[in-house]
Scaffold this active site. Structure first.
Site, PDB file in Angstrom:
ATOM      1  N   ASP B  51       0.814  -1.213   0.000  1.00  0.00           N
ATOM      2  CA  ASP B  51       0.000   0.000   0.000  1.00  0.00           C
ATOM      3  C   ASP B  51       0.844   1.258   0.000  1.00  0.00           C
ATOM      4  O   ASP B  51       2.030   1.231   0.323  1.00  0.00           O
ATOM      5  CB  ASP B  51      -0.860   0.032   1.273  1.00  0.00           C
ATOM      6  CG  ASP B  51      -2.116  -0.789   1.083  1.00  0.00           C
ATOM      7  OD1 ASP B  51      -2.489  -1.049  -0.075  1.00  0.00           O
ATOM      8  OD2 ASP B  51      -2.714  -1.171   2.105  1.00  0.00           O
ATOM      9  N   TYR B 115       6.696  -9.773   7.506  1.00  0.00           N
ATOM     10  CA  TYR B 115       6.492  -8.341   7.699  1.00  0.00           C
ATOM     11  C   TYR B 115       6.891  -7.949   9.114  1.00  0.00           C
ATOM     12  O   TYR B 115       6.824  -8.771  10.044  1.00  0.00           O
ATOM     13  CB  TYR B 115       5.014  -7.975   7.505  1.00  0.00           C
ATOM     14  CG  TYR B 115       4.556  -7.871   6.082  1.00  0.00           C
ATOM     15  CD1 TYR B 115       4.661  -6.673   5.383  1.00  0.00           C
ATOM     16  CD2 TYR B 115       3.996  -8.967   5.430  1.00  0.00           C
ATOM     17  CE1 TYR B 115       4.221  -6.574   4.062  1.00  0.00           C
ATOM     18  CE2 TYR B 115       3.554  -8.873   4.110  1.00  0.00           C
ATOM     19  CZ  TYR B 115       3.672  -7.669   3.438  1.00  0.00           C
ATOM     20  OH  TYR B 115       3.243  -7.568   2.144  1.00  0.00           O
TER      21      TYR B 115
END
Lengths: 256, 256
Positions: B51, B115
């Site tokens: 994103d 992540y």
């Protein structure tokens, strides 16, 4: 009383600390925030004049009302950092605040200051340290690091640092006392840490450039005393870029 | 052969990874650099669609000539990162390159990804972590950290993560296998590290928001299994902001 602020800032967006016409400066932004917070014209006096692009983890500055040279407020001292938070951009923060006497001077009363210069020593460029470290891609070996540390140790003591002052400065007393000067590897970076009772214009950046000359073998650690003795800017190394430099600590006398 | 690039980028200036009209994207910048380097139209396939504002320490993407679906070059593979360096802006870097077969797919062939979500837990704002960590000023105690770690542990395993997917996503298979999920304090930050065979849209950011609910006592670690079982986005916490999120590791099968 005056208000002594501890400030951290990312210097990238600023034309240094000191107010200039038509250029954003840390002092300019601080003055505006203080005047909005206290509702009167304020004078901000900083502990040093940092250059464009230089950062600070603990910069110190006093705030006083311009009219009176002192400051009174109903804001409790422990609320001051958060009160400033709403008035400052994201790249400047007040991290602490304390009361000091009206006679206190943020610049003249400094006992010593500590700077760090960060060199990013990776083959490929690191996006996360752009504007925050000097990218130096040639690998610095353990032997080179040891030579840099030996050279840095030569800076310690009371010396005439005229060779480590940018030409064009009008300072005449170029003797300073360096209390600490060390080189350390920190992850993929090499960090030069230096503390002194005062610094000449560009002194840490010229010291860093000189240490890189030592790493590259252009100078040996044994050359440093003669570079100092020469009082000649051309004998020292190049001026390292501003964006690797951090003002990290400012120490005042205990009783302020 | 295709070229597999390892890429690090600071996502702040980009509207995410994937090419969009009239907005700078990582894929757009990479495509332009590859086409300048190889002199022909190129297709870039990334390992995931990050994103806007999300960062990557090790993003993977393949480069192939659009015309042929393969790539040939006289540039030696070890020179590829430096060749890209001159063509990329400072916030994107190619950190490594390797040859992979024409049948390799940067997205479909991922075995697992890791992540990290960085939460800056300081009372005052830190200028150096703006855009790089989520500033969460309420102190996270050791007890709260322990509860967050217990809650994170509930994510490990093969679960239906529909409660942790942004509404509006058209993905129908919401079962994923999380292999690691841990919470650690790192200096003044709290870091959530999670590895899985795949991630749903906003999954890590919703997990992070949920862990903050646990820190605040709005949820207990024991609630997590029922939040998972509910398959209902409204049962999980808020979506943490993008700028604390880093894609840190992408693992492919050994034989590529």
């Amino acid at each position: 009383m005056k208000l002594l602020l501890h400030i951290a800032f990312l210097g990238t967006a600023y034309s240094g600390y000191q107010v200039q016409k038509n250029a954003p400066t840390v002092q300019g932004v601080l003055t505006e925030a203080a005047e909005r917070l206290f509702g009167v014209r304020c004078d901000i006096v900083g502990c040093s004049r940092t250059d464009s692009g230089v950062h600070a983890r603990d910069f110190c500055a006093t705030v006083a009302y311009r009219e009176t040279g002192t400051l009174t407020t109903t804001v409790p001292i422990e609320r001051i950092p958060l009160a400033f938070a709403t008035l400052l951009p994201r790249d400047i923060a007040v991290t602490g605040a304390e009361w000091v006497s009206d006679s206190f001077h943020a610049r003249y009363d400094v006992v010593f200051k500590e700077y760090q210069y960060w060199i990013r020593n990776t083959r490929t460029h690191d996006p996360f340290s752009a504007d925050r470290e000097w990218w130096y891609p040639r690998p610095i070996s353990e032997q080179a690091l040891e030579r840099m540390a030996q050279a840095a140790a030569c800076f310690v003591g009371t010396h005439d640092f005229a060779s480590f002052m940018a030409s064009g400065s009008d300072v005449t007393d170029t003797v300073r006392t360096v209390t600490e000067a060390e080189i350390k590897r920190c992850g993929d970076s090499v960090v030069f840490r230096v503390a002194a009772d005062g610094f000449l214009y560009n002194m840490v950046r010229i010291m860093t450039g000189t240490l890189i000359d030592v790493a590259e073998g252009k100078l040996s650690p044994e050359d440093i005393p003669s570079v100092l003795a020469a009082r000649d800017r051309t004998r020292a190394g190049a001026t390292a870029p501003p964006h690797g430099l951090y003002l990290c600590r400012v120490v005042y006398p205990k009783d302020i």
